[in-house]
Design a protein around this motif. Structure first.
Motif, PDB file in Angstrom:
ATOM      1  N   ALA A 205       0.769  -1.355   0.021  1.00  9.28           N
ATOM      2  CA  ALA A 205      -0.207   0.024  -0.039  1.00  9.28           C
ATOM      3  C   ALA A 205       0.925   1.217   0.022  1.00  9.28           C
ATOM      4  N   SER A 206       1.904   1.357   0.782  1.00  3.59           N
ATOM      5  CA  SER A 206       2.591   2.692   0.830  1.00  3.59           C
ATOM      6  C   SER A 206       3.555   2.792  -0.297  1.00  3.59           C
ATOM      7  N   PHE A 207       3.891   1.730  -0.911  1.00  2.00           N
ATOM      8  CA  PHE A 207       4.483   2.038  -2.342  1.00  2.00           C
ATOM      9  C   PHE A 207       3.934   1.961  -3.491  1.00  2.00           C
ATOM     10  N   ASN A 208       2.441   1.706  -3.461  1.00  2.00           N
ATOM     11  CA  ASN A 208       1.698   1.414  -4.441  1.00  2.00           C
ATOM     12  C   ASN A 208       1.945   1.635  -5.977  1.00  2.00           C
ATOM     13  N   LYS A 209       2.364   2.979  -5.918  1.00  2.00           N
ATOM     14  CA  LYS A 209       2.478   3.914  -7.230  1.00  2.00           C
ATOM     15  C   LYS A 209       3.763   3.118  -7.684  1.00  2.00           C
ATOM     16  N   TYR A 210       4.885   3.286  -6.801  1.00  2.00           N
ATOM     17  CA  TYR A 210       6.207   3.015  -7.193  1.00  2.00           C
ATOM     18  C   TYR A 210       6.261   1.531  -7.914  1.00  2.00           C
ATOM     19  N   LEU A 211       5.403   0.531  -7.251  1.00  2.00           N
ATOM     20  CA  LEU A 211       5.147  -0.757  -7.717  1.00  2.00           C
ATOM     21  C   LEU A 211       4.511  -0.943  -8.991  1.00  2.00           C
ATOM     22  N   SER A 212       3.395   0.019  -9.145  1.00  2.00           N
ATOM     23  CA  SER A 212       2.457  -0.317 -10.290  1.00  2.00           C
ATOM     24  C   SER A 212       2.891  -0.044 -11.542  1.00  2.00           C
ATOM     25  N   GLY A 213       3.628   0.853 -11.547  1.00  2.00           N
ATOM     26  CA  GLY A 213       4.036   1.444 -12.920  1.00  2.00           C
ATOM     27  C   GLY A 213       2.741   2.038 -13.732  1.00  2.00           C
ATOM     28  N   LYS A 214       2.877   2.120 -15.108  1.00  2.00           N
ATOM     29  CA  LYS A 214       1.745   2.660 -15.665  1.00  2.00           C
ATOM     30  C   LYS A 214       1.406   1.801 -16.952  1.00  2.00           C
ATOM     31  N   ASP A 215       0.220   1.776 -17.076  1.00  2.00           N
ATOM     32  CA  ASP A 215      -0.288   0.841 -18.321  1.00  2.00           C
ATOM     33  C   ASP A 215      -0.160   1.731 -19.606  1.00  2.00           C
ATOM     34  N   GLY A 216      -0.307   0.957 -20.631  1.00  2.00           N
ATOM     35  CA  GLY A 216       0.234   1.480 -21.905  1.00  2.00           C
ATOM     36  C   GLY A 216      -0.948   0.954 -22.846  1.00  2.00           C
ATOM     37  N   GLU A 217      -1.082   1.583 -23.954  1.00  2.00           N
ATOM     38  CA  GLU A 217      -2.102   0.993 -24.922  1.00  2.00           C
ATOM     39  C   GLU A 217      -1.585   0.827 -26.334  1.00  2.00           C
ATOM     40  N   GLN A 463      16.243  -1.117   0.571  1.00  2.00           N
ATOM     41  CA  GLN A 463      17.569  -0.996   0.044  1.00  2.00           C
ATOM     42  C   GLN A 463      17.523  -0.005  -1.017  1.00  2.00           C
ATOM     43  N   GLY A 464      18.603   0.772  -1.002  1.00  2.00           N
ATOM     44  CA  GLY A 464      18.679   1.963  -1.973  1.00  2.00           C
ATOM     45  C   GLY A 464      17.918   3.126  -1.760  1.00  2.00           C
ATOM     46  N   ASP A 469       4.111   6.621  -1.663  1.00  2.00           N
ATOM     47  CA  ASP A 469       2.861   7.291  -2.312  1.00  2.00           C
ATOM     48  C   ASP A 469       2.701   8.643  -2.009  1.00  2.00           C
ATOM     49  N   LYS A 470       3.474   9.007  -0.502  1.00  2.00           N
ATOM     50  CA  LYS A 470       2.953  10.111  -0.015  1.00  2.00           C
ATOM     51  C   LYS A 470       4.099  11.229  -0.509  1.00  2.00           C
ATOM     52  N   GLY A 471       4.999  10.379  -1.394  1.00  2.00           N
ATOM     53  CA  GLY A 471       6.081  11.088  -1.761  1.00  2.00           C
ATOM     54  C   GLY A 471       7.396  11.498  -0.825  1.00  2.00           C
ATOM     55  N   GLN A 472       7.482  10.517  -0.277  1.00  2.00           N
ATOM     56  CA  GLN A 472       8.445  10.435   0.810  1.00  2.00           C
ATOM     57  C   GLN A 472       9.703   9.829   0.282  1.00  2.00           C
ATOM     58  N   LYS A 473      10.984  10.242   0.066  1.00  2.00           N
ATOM     59  CA  LYS A 473      12.418   9.264  -0.173  1.00  2.00           C
ATOM     60  C   LYS A 473      12.625   8.668   0.983  1.00  2.00           C
ATOM     61  N   GLY A 475      14.858   4.965   2.565  1.00  2.00           N
ATOM     62  CA  GLY A 475      15.819   3.523   1.831  1.00  2.00           C
ATOM     63  C   GLY A 475      17.051   4.116   2.674  1.00  2.00           C
ATOM     64  N   SER A 476      17.911   3.099   2.225  1.00  2.00           N
ATOM     65  CA  SER A 476      19.316   3.164   2.952  1.00  2.00           C
ATOM     66  C   SER A 476      20.275   3.981   2.429  1.00  2.00           C
ATOM     67  N   ASP A 477      20.121   4.500   1.318  1.00  2.00           N
ATOM     68  CA  ASP A 477      20.563   5.429   0.572  1.00  2.00           C
ATOM     69  C   ASP A 477      20.325   7.094   1.231  1.00  2.00           C
ATOM     70  N   VAL A 478      19.249   7.198   1.565  1.00  2.00           N
ATOM     71  CA  VAL A 478      18.943   8.491   2.099  1.00  2.00           C
ATOM     72  C   VAL A 478      19.170   8.477   3.791  1.00  2.00           C
ATOM     73  N   ALA A 479      19.514   7.412   4.407  1.00  2.00           N
ATOM     74  CA  ALA A 479      19.352   7.217   5.896  1.00  2.00           C
ATOM     75  C   ALA A 479      20.548   8.256   6.411  1.00  2.00           C
ATOM     76  N   SER A 480      19.936   9.279   7.486  1.00  2.00           N
ATOM     77  CA  SER A 480      20.674  10.328   7.817  1.00  2.00           C
ATOM     78  C   SER A 480      21.320   9.664   9.264  1.00  2.00           C
ATOM     79  N   THR A 481      22.607  10.199   9.436  1.00  2.00           N
ATOM     80  CA  THR A 481      23.160  10.057  10.615  1.00  2.00           C
ATOM     81  C   THR A 481      23.556  11.154  11.326  1.00  2.00           C
ATOM     82  N   THR A 482      23.325  10.941  13.017  1.00  2.00           N
ATOM     83  CA  THR A 482      23.640  12.121  13.861  1.00  2.00           C
ATOM     84  C   THR A 482      24.322  11.571  14.758  1.00  2.00           C
ATOM     85  N   ARG A 483      25.168  12.558  15.387  1.00  2.00           N
ATOM     86  CA  ARG A 483      26.023  12.053  16.605  1.00  2.00           C
ATOM     87  C   ARG A 483      25.215  12.559  17.673  1.00  2.00           C
ATOM     88  N   VAL A 484      24.789  11.576  18.545  1.00  2.00           N
ATOM     89  CA  VAL A 484      24.061  11.894  19.754  1.00  2.00           C
ATOM     90  C   VAL A 484      25.014  11.974  20.924  1.00  2.00           C
TER      91      VAL A 484
END
Lengths: 603, 191
Positions: A205-217, A463-464, A469-473, A475-484
């Motif tokens: 559900a949360s990646f529905n658009k990403y997984l669906s693709g677009k039908d052609g005709e 991964q990556g 669907d809400k437009g959030q990027k 994945g592990s490529d965009v994982a942030s790190t902060t020193r606590v």
């Protein structure tokens, strides 16, 4: 005008021919009438609505098909499929034809497809209908075979094949591992009327658009079912959905789910969670929930199970949170591991006394001892050294009270009291892990900060990189790190956490992994019941990492509502040990060869 | 005037001859028809007809072969779709066979368990063995099935596909046994 006379001389004129002039006029009038009809039709075609007529002409003898985009797969970190789409068919009956042979037909269908006989019988007999679904999402080869056999078996007297059943494309989503990672994957329901997928839960559900693709005709001219060569055709190719690669390790996820199931059922618990995280990358290798459901057959299960309770359900973490309090103290320079405390059996604060889970008189414990014995009183005494708001700042940096945004919908961010809600007695209770609520992934990421040398790395499930669907990027490529906290503070906290597993001094020897140095912390927290107050049930947990001196994995096991008397060390500890042993072996992590440290717990 | 009279007379005597000659010259005569050499008509007509015929026949043959190719393409496309579906079905079978729970079940039927203890590690460069390898025990067995749904039976929606495989009797220890297949040969995992 002189021609007729010459004509007349040639042909000779009959007596009944009438006057040539009149004939000419009548003839021209007829021609004019016919031509005006043509002209009017021309104006109508070209002037009034030329486009629709052009379309009608094009549609004549041309075929328009939708080229369906295939839905992307969901794969684990090693490329094993967790969810994939296969070609499927819906089987459609024409009751006008099938009603006559309904019982025999229903018998064959029920036997071959495993569908309900009576329901099928009813559908084959619907009156005044030409279209009834018999079965949806049947694997294509199977459906075609069954329908072909039935066409042959039920042919009419003239030997024409039976025309009562047809098939249409109806892609089928399969979850080859049944319940493994079902809590994360979600599932697809019956497709919507326009044929698009209806994702009902989880990553589907949360990646529905990403997984669906677009039908052609495609539109092309056909004759007798074949494309006419050199005929007009236009093709808009389909854009297939993209694959979603998860950080989950399927086999580890399977093992974690089974060990968790065993742990929860043996402790007569209500539910449980296990989180396995790669300390260095923040990758979630396993995220198990119990109870869960079977993604291949979700409708047999209660819909309250279609979620990942590790993210959606919050609870009070209890004593595991003490390591966050103590590491913050060390980082702020307010405490060190051998610091001496006099710990009474009870501490009388504003509204009610704070006690420990075991009866004791005045104890002389070091800070390491307070962690090893998990003393609430000692932790509150140590936390008294914080300045105003300091603990809250640290806990916020640890990621408490904020969503982890790993990419699943419905995540609850937990509650970290702020402003006026943070009274002194609330602050005391937060210091040992009550009066605040977290979700399990948040807490695992916070403990992992200590494993990762004081740097919090955001947990990731994808991964990556992928876009929800809400437009959030995410994945592990965009994982942030902060020193606590500083690396030194993290190391010192680790040394104290290692004492928790000490067979003599600690409370969780059962969590030990033979041959490896392990650091961890138990938790036994009071649970908030339905009515908003503590109802006497508990949440027991164990969080830890190994190898302690060079951490590779952080594992967090939570069991809700076990039988009374269960503790984090005795219930969640052994599960932690099993999972950690398996993970270390699976990833080939050798022991570091060090010996556990022997920081004194008493003075 | 007197000077001109004799000239006129002379003229009158000469004129008819000149006029006669002029007349002779001015008279049109029919030019005798010269014989043009013409290409013979029959071969040319035949040549043009052959070209025309070849064009028409060529076009017809070309069109026919295109139609044939189109039929063939449609047939091959259908075949490709069928084979693709078959391949998918077979891949599904493989997936069902590779399910971790099925493997775990078969292994535990043979008396094997996933050890819950760490393994020893042999360092190939030094030949040293580190770690404390502990043999696995029967206590390491894990549950093979997830608990079933807690819904009353009458609420259970019948599934589209058969999901009641034969329960493998625990006595069987032959790793090569296949789960009992449904009518169409798609083994379904243990559920």
């Amino acid at each position: 005008m002189s021609r007729p006379s010459t004509l007349r001389t040639r042909r000779g004129t009959g007596p009944r021919r009438g006057s040539p002039k009149l004939r000419m006029q009548v003839g021209f009038l007829l021609i004019a009438i016919v031509l005006s009809v043509f002209a009017g039709r021309l104006v109508q075609l070209q002037g009034l609505d030329p486009d629709s007529y052009a379309q009608m002409a094009a549609a004549e003898g041309s075929d328009h098909v939708v080229l369906p985009a295939s839905r992307g797969e969901i794969l684990d970190r090693n490329g094993e499929p967790l969810a994939e789409t296969v070609d499927g068919r819906m089987i459609i009956a024409d009751p006008a034809v099938t009603a006559k042979v309904a019982p025999q037909l229903a018998t064959v269908l029920a036997k071959r497809l495993g569908i309900d006989y009576f329901q099928t019988l009813e559908r084959l007999r619907v009156e005044d209908s030409r279209f009834q679904y018999v079965a949806r999402q049947v694997p294509a080869s199977k459906a075609e075979k069954v329908v072909a056999d039935i066409r042959k078996e039920f042919e009419d007297e003239d030997g024409r094949p039976f025309a009562g059943l047809t098939t249409e494309r109806d892609p089928l989503r399969i979850y080859p591992n049944d319940d493994v990672a079902a809590n994360l994957l979600g599932f697809l329901g019956t497709p919507k009327d326009d044929g698009s997928a209806q994702a009902l839960a989880g990553l589907e559900a949360s990646f529905n658009k990403y997984l669906s693709g677009k039908d052609g005709e495609a539109t092309y001219e056909v004759g007798a079912g074949n494309q006419i060569p050199l005929g007009d055709n236009t093709v808009t190719p389909a854009v297939d959905g993209r694959n979603l690669h998860l950080t989950i390790d399927r086999d580890l996820q399977f093992y974690a789910q089974r060990v968790l199931q065993q742990t929860v059922t043996r402790a007569a618990g209500k539910s449980g969670i296990a989180v396995i995280m790669d300390s260095r990358t923040g990758d979630l290798l396993a995220l198990a929930d119990y109870p869960t459901y079977d993604a291949s057959d979700p409708y047999r299960y209660d819909d309250s199970l279609y979620k990942s309770s590790a993210l959606t359900d919050v609870y009070e973490p209890g004593s595991v949170e003490k390591v966050l309090t103590v590491s913050s103290l060390v980082d702020a320079g307010l405490a060190f591991k051998e610091q001496k405390f006099r710990v009474p059996g009870q501490l009388h604060r504003q509204d009610r006394p704070i006690g420990d889970y075991w009866e004791h008189g005045m104890l002389r414990l070091t800070l390491a001892g307070i962690i090893a014995k998990s003393s609430n009183v000692g932790t509150v005494l140590a936390a008294d050294q914080f300045h105003n708001g300091q603990l809250r700042r640290y806990l916020t940096a640890y990621g408490l009270g904020q969503r982890t945004d790993v990419g699943l919908g419905g995540e609850t961010k937990g509650l970290l009291p702020q402003g006026a809600a943070w009274t002194s007695q609330v602050g005391d209770r937060i210091a040992f892990g009550q009066s605040l609520s977290v979700n399990a992934v948040q807490m695992a990421a916070a403990v992992n900060t200590i494993a990762n040398g004081g740097v919090r790395i955001a947990p990731s499930l994808v991964q990556g990189e992928a876009t929800t669907d809400k437009g959030q990027k995410v994945g592990s490529d965009v994982a942030s790190t902060t020193r606590v906290i500083s690396a030194d503070a993290a190391h010192e906290t680790m040394l104290m956490m290692e004492r928790v597993l000490d067979p003599e001094e600690g409370v969780a020897p059962g969590a030990a992994v033979p041959g490896y140095r392990v650091a961890g912390k138990t938790g036994t927290a009071q649970r908030v019941g339905e009515n908003g107050g503590y109802d006497g049930s508990t949440t027991v947990s164990f969080a830890g990492f190994a190898p302690a001196d060079d951490p590779r994995f952080t594992i967090y096991v939570v069991v809700h509502s076990p039988r009374p008397g269960s503790g984090g060390g005795s219930t969640a500890g052994p599960a932690f040990s099993k999972l950690m042993s398996y993970t270390l072996r699976r990833y080939g992590v050798p022991p570091t060869g060090g010996k556990p440290n022997q920081t004194p717990v008493e003075w | 005037m007197s000077s001109t009279a004799p000239q006129i007379r002379r003229l009158q005597s000469v004129a008819p001859r000149i006029a006669q000659a002029a007349l002779e010259r001015a008279r049109l005569t029919v030019v005798p028809r010269t014989r043009r050499t013409r290409a013979p008509r029959v071969p040319f007509v035949a040549f043009v007809s052959v070209i025309l015929l070849a064009g028409v026949v060529g076009l017809l043959l070309f069109n026919t072969s295109m139609q044939q190719a189109s039929f063939k393409a449609t047939a091959l496309e259908n075949q490709a779709t069928d084979l693709g579906a078959q391949q998918e079905a077979l891949e599904m079978d493989i997936q069902a066979l590779r399910e971790p729970q099925r493997l775990a079940r078969l292994a535990q039927d043979m008396g094997m368990v996933i050890p819950s203890t760490p393994a020893g590690v042999l360092d190939l460069s030094t030949g040293r063995i580190t770690g404390k390898p502990v043999p696995a025990s029967g206590g390491d067995a894990i549950p093979l099935h997830m608990p079933g749904p807690k819904k009353p039976a009458e609420l259970q929606r019948p599934a589209d596909v058969e999901v009641n495989p034969a329960k493998v009797d625990a006595a069987r220890t032959d790793a090569g046994t296949k789960p009992k297949n449904t009518t169409d040969g798609a083994p379904t995992g243990d559920r």
